[in-house]
Design an enzyme around this catalytic site. Sequence first.
Site, PDB file in Angstrom:
ATOM      1  N   GLY A   1      44.253   0.977  98.873  1.00  0.00           N
ATOM      2  CA  GLY A   1      43.932   1.267  97.483  1.00  0.00           C
ATOM      3  C   GLY A   1      45.127   0.917  96.622  1.00  0.00           C
TER       4      GLY A   1
ATOM      5  CD  GLN B   1      50.305   2.241  94.032  1.00  0.00           C
ATOM      6  OE1 GLN B   1      49.079   2.359  94.140  1.00  0.00           O
ATOM      7  NE2 GLN B   1      51.085   2.022  95.085  1.00  0.00           N
TER       8      GLN B   1
ATOM      9  CB  CYS C   1      52.745   4.446  99.450  1.00  0.00           C
ATOM     10  SG  CYS C   1      52.528   4.292  97.665  1.00  0.00           S
ATOM     11  CG  LEU C   2      50.450  -1.415  98.768  1.00  0.00           C
ATOM     12  CD1 LEU C   2      49.339  -2.004  97.914  1.00  0.00           C
ATOM     13  CD2 LEU C   2      50.926  -2.416  99.802  1.00  0.00           C
TER      14      LEU C   2
ATOM     15  CG  HIS D   1      47.884   7.543  98.928  1.00  0.00           C
ATOM     16  ND1 HIS D   1      48.922   7.629  99.816  1.00  0.00           N
ATOM     17  CD2 HIS D   1      48.242   6.560  98.043  1.00  0.00           C
ATOM     18  CE1 HIS D   1      49.867   6.756  99.490  1.00  0.00           C
ATOM     19  NE2 HIS D   1      49.475   6.085  98.419  1.00  0.00           N
ATOM     20  CD  GLU D   2      45.371   4.518  96.136  1.00  0.00           C
ATOM     21  OE1 GLU D   2      46.022   4.264  95.096  1.00  0.00           O
ATOM     22  OE2 GLU D   2      45.766   4.178  97.264  1.00  0.00           O
TER      23      GLU D   2
ATOM     24  CG  HIS E   1      49.684   6.375  93.498  1.00  0.00           C
ATOM     25  ND1 HIS E   1      51.051   6.258  93.534  1.00  0.00           N
ATOM     26  CD2 HIS E   1      49.237   5.864  94.677  1.00  0.00           C
ATOM     27  CE1 HIS E   1      51.419   5.695  94.693  1.00  0.00           C
ATOM     28  NE2 HIS E   1      50.334   5.454  95.408  1.00  0.00           N
TER      29      HIS E   1
END
Length: 184
Positions: free
Chosen positions: A47, A52, A100-101, A142-143, A146
Amino acid sequence: MTVLPIVTVGDPVLRERAAEVSPEELPSLQELIDDLIETRRAAGGAGLAAPQVGVSKRIAVVEVDAATRYSYKPLVPLTVIVNPVVEHASSEMLLINEGCLSLPDLRGDVPRHLRLTVRHLDRRGQPQVATLEGLTAGTFQHEIDHLDGMLLVDRADPRSFSTWEQFERHHREAFLQRVAGFVR
Ligand code: NI
């Protein structure tokens, strides 16, 4: 569609509470949504949230296809979530090893609600309800984190941190056994 640069930990945008999206501004955010989709696909995450890519709006995309860097995750069709609200979260938790990116080469174990109901808008502004469980519920949490300025390092036991290489070498097998039943 454009592949955008991904913001990494330390950039204050990752620590802000992202702004609600009004229905009136959604048409002007369609290009951003396309770019989020394209950027996630290029990076191989499960995602990607707008902060981000440096945009503090409550928009995220979730998609797990065969090309993601999480080969064990159940497939999830492309889902665009705008202004998500967690309506119900089970008290039962699942400890999920995540990456995580925005945290290059780091993984850690994060307690996530096993089941989750999320109300959100889709990219056209239509109300949607998503009922999720297991690793997919974790991906959505998780998203959504963010969008609230939270990163997995805030929720993880630091002693669980590893690089991706060390996860593969030392932790992958035990993790997959722990979450058996929630992997494909
Ligand atoms: Ni992330």
